[in-house]
Design a protein around this motif. Structure first.
Motif, PDB file in Angstrom:
ATOM      1  N   GLU A   6     -54.951  79.128  24.420  1.00  0.00           N
ATOM      2  CA  GLU A   6     -55.157  78.363  23.187  1.00  0.00           C
ATOM      3  C   GLU A   6     -56.023  79.159  22.206  1.00  0.00           C
ATOM      4  O   GLU A   6     -55.744  79.192  21.009  1.00  0.00           O
ATOM      5  CB  GLU A   6     -55.835  77.023  23.490  1.00  0.00           C
ATOM      6  N   TYR A   7     -57.060  79.793  22.752  1.00  0.00           N
ATOM      7  CA  TYR A   7     -57.938  80.604  21.906  1.00  0.00           C
ATOM      8  C   TYR A   7     -57.175  81.783  21.305  1.00  0.00           C
ATOM      9  O   TYR A   7     -57.315  82.088  20.122  1.00  0.00           O
ATOM     10  CB  TYR A   7     -59.130  81.100  22.725  1.00  0.00           C
ATOM     11  N   LEU A   8     -56.358  82.468  22.093  1.00  0.00           N
ATOM     12  CA  LEU A   8     -55.579  83.595  21.591  1.00  0.00           C
ATOM     13  C   LEU A   8     -54.608  83.160  20.497  1.00  0.00           C
ATOM     14  O   LEU A   8     -54.412  83.876  19.514  1.00  0.00           O
ATOM     15  CB  LEU A   8     -54.816  84.265  22.732  1.00  0.00           C
ATOM     16  N   LEU A   9     -54.001  81.993  20.656  1.00  0.00           N
ATOM     17  CA  LEU A   9     -53.107  81.487  19.618  1.00  0.00           C
ATOM     18  C   LEU A   9     -53.869  81.163  18.341  1.00  0.00           C
ATOM     19  O   LEU A   9     -53.377  81.392  17.235  1.00  0.00           O
ATOM     20  CB  LEU A   9     -52.355  80.263  20.124  1.00  0.00           C
ATOM     21  N   HIS A  10     -55.063  80.641  18.496  1.00  0.00           N
ATOM     22  CA  HIS A  10     -55.896  80.345  17.321  1.00  0.00           C
ATOM     23  C   HIS A  10     -56.277  81.642  16.601  1.00  0.00           C
ATOM     24  O   HIS A  10     -56.230  81.714  15.363  1.00  0.00           O
ATOM     25  CB  HIS A  10     -57.142  79.572  17.747  1.00  0.00           C
ATOM     26  N   VAL A  11     -56.648  82.669  17.354  1.00  0.00           N
ATOM     27  CA  VAL A  11     -56.994  83.964  16.765  1.00  0.00           C
ATOM     28  C   VAL A  11     -55.776  84.565  16.069  1.00  0.00           C
ATOM     29  O   VAL A  11     -55.874  85.094  14.961  1.00  0.00           O
ATOM     30  CB  VAL A  11     -57.552  84.925  17.840  1.00  0.00           C
ATOM     31  N   TYR A  12     -54.613  84.481  16.691  1.00  0.00           N
ATOM     32  CA  TYR A  12     -53.377  85.005  16.109  1.00  0.00           C
ATOM     33  C   TYR A  12     -53.077  84.313  14.779  1.00  0.00           C
ATOM     34  O   TYR A  12     -52.760  84.975  13.788  1.00  0.00           O
ATOM     35  CB  TYR A  12     -52.226  84.799  17.093  1.00  0.00           C
ATOM     36  N   SER A  64     -45.402  78.266  17.124  1.00  0.00           N
ATOM     37  CA  SER A  64     -44.466  77.578  18.028  1.00  0.00           C
ATOM     38  C   SER A  64     -43.441  78.545  18.616  1.00  0.00           C
ATOM     39  O   SER A  64     -43.098  78.460  19.800  1.00  0.00           O
ATOM     40  CB  SER A  64     -43.753  76.450  17.286  1.00  0.00           C
ATOM     41  N   LEU A  65     -42.953  79.487  17.813  1.00  0.00           N
ATOM     42  CA  LEU A  65     -41.994  80.468  18.316  1.00  0.00           C
ATOM     43  C   LEU A  65     -42.679  81.457  19.252  1.00  0.00           C
ATOM     44  O   LEU A  65     -42.095  81.882  20.253  1.00  0.00           O
ATOM     45  CB  LEU A  65     -41.333  81.203  17.149  1.00  0.00           C
ATOM     46  N   LEU A  66     -43.910  81.829  18.947  1.00  0.00           N
ATOM     47  CA  LEU A  66     -44.653  82.747  19.805  1.00  0.00           C
ATOM     48  C   LEU A  66     -44.880  82.144  21.192  1.00  0.00           C
ATOM     49  O   LEU A  66     -44.779  82.845  22.198  1.00  0.00           O
ATOM     50  CB  LEU A  66     -45.980  83.106  19.151  1.00  0.00           C
ATOM     51  N   ILE A  67     -45.143  80.851  21.250  1.00  0.00           N
ATOM     52  CA  ILE A  67     -45.327  80.179  22.538  1.00  0.00           C
ATOM     53  C   ILE A  67     -44.049  80.263  23.361  1.00  0.00           C
ATOM     54  O   ILE A  67     -44.079  80.547  24.557  1.00  0.00           O
ATOM     55  CB  ILE A  67     -45.760  78.714  22.327  1.00  0.00           C
ATOM     56  N   LEU A  70     -43.444  83.987  24.556  1.00  0.00           N
ATOM     57  CA  LEU A  70     -44.335  84.410  25.629  1.00  0.00           C
ATOM     58  C   LEU A  70     -44.156  83.588  26.896  1.00  0.00           C
ATOM     59  O   LEU A  70     -44.657  83.957  27.957  1.00  0.00           O
ATOM     60  CB  LEU A  70     -45.791  84.323  25.170  1.00  0.00           C
ATOM     61  N   GLY A  71     -43.461  82.485  26.809  1.00  0.00           N
ATOM     62  CA  GLY A  71     -43.250  81.638  27.982  1.00  0.00           C
ATOM     63  C   GLY A  71     -44.429  80.746  28.289  1.00  0.00           C
ATOM     64  O   GLY A  71     -44.547  80.240  29.403  1.00  0.00           O
ATOM     65  N   TRP A  72     -45.303  80.541  27.332  1.00  0.00           N
ATOM     66  CA  TRP A  72     -46.434  79.646  27.518  1.00  0.00           C
ATOM     67  C   TRP A  72     -45.988  78.254  27.123  1.00  0.00           C
ATOM     68  O   TRP A  72     -45.440  78.039  26.061  1.00  0.00           O
ATOM     69  CB  TRP A  72     -47.612  80.046  26.650  1.00  0.00           C
ATOM     70  N   GLU A  73     -46.255  77.300  27.960  1.00  0.00           N
ATOM     71  CA  GLU A  73     -45.867  75.930  27.628  1.00  0.00           C
ATOM     72  C   GLU A  73     -47.111  75.068  27.590  1.00  0.00           C
ATOM     73  O   GLU A  73     -48.001  75.190  28.425  1.00  0.00           O
ATOM     74  CB  GLU A  73     -44.876  75.402  28.656  1.00  0.00           C
ATOM     75  N   ARG A  74     -47.137  74.192  26.603  1.00  0.00           N
ATOM     76  CA  ARG A  74     -48.251  73.265  26.504  1.00  0.00           C
ATOM     77  C   ARG A  74     -48.029  72.113  27.446  1.00  0.00           C
ATOM     78  O   ARG A  74     -46.963  71.491  27.440  1.00  0.00           O
ATOM     79  CB  ARG A  74     -48.402  72.780  25.080  1.00  0.00           C
ATOM     80  N   LYS A  75     -49.029  71.793  28.233  1.00  0.00           N
ATOM     81  CA  LYS A  75     -48.938  70.673  29.167  1.00  0.00           C
ATOM     82  C   LYS A  75     -49.996  69.653  28.792  1.00  0.00           C
ATOM     83  O   LYS A  75     -51.177  69.879  28.882  1.00  0.00           O
ATOM     84  CB  LYS A  75     -49.154  71.161  30.595  1.00  0.00           C
TER      85      LYS A  75
END
Length: 76
Positions: A6-12, A64-67, A70-75
């Motif tokens: 989550e932090y990496l996505l925020h930084v991105y 959303s596309l980056l998630i 990368l294969g990261w899924e929000r749970k």
């Protein structure tokens, strides 16, 4: 998704905006400097820098596309 991801996505996401803002500011500043000195080359280069910075920021995939890529899924 872990807090680290989550932090990496925020930084991105923040970096996308920083790239656009800084390049836009620098490009417009160079354009103003060229206008003040009547240097057409500076005006053109300032416009190119501003347009390229904003374009590069827009070409980066959204969060959303980056998630998905990368294969990261929000749970939740």
């Amino acid at each position: 998704m872990t807090p680290w991801k989550e932090y990496l996505l925020h930084v991105y996401d923040t970096l996308r905006y920083v790239i656009a803002c800084i390049s836009g500011f620098i490009g417009i500043s160079i354009m103003c400097l060229g206008g003040a000195t009547d240097n057409v080359k500076l005006i053109v280069w300032g416009g190119i820098i501003a347009i390229l910075g904003i374009t590069i920021s827009m070409l980066l995939p959204p969060e959303s596309l980056l998630i998905k890529l990368l294969g990261w899924e929000r749970k939740y």
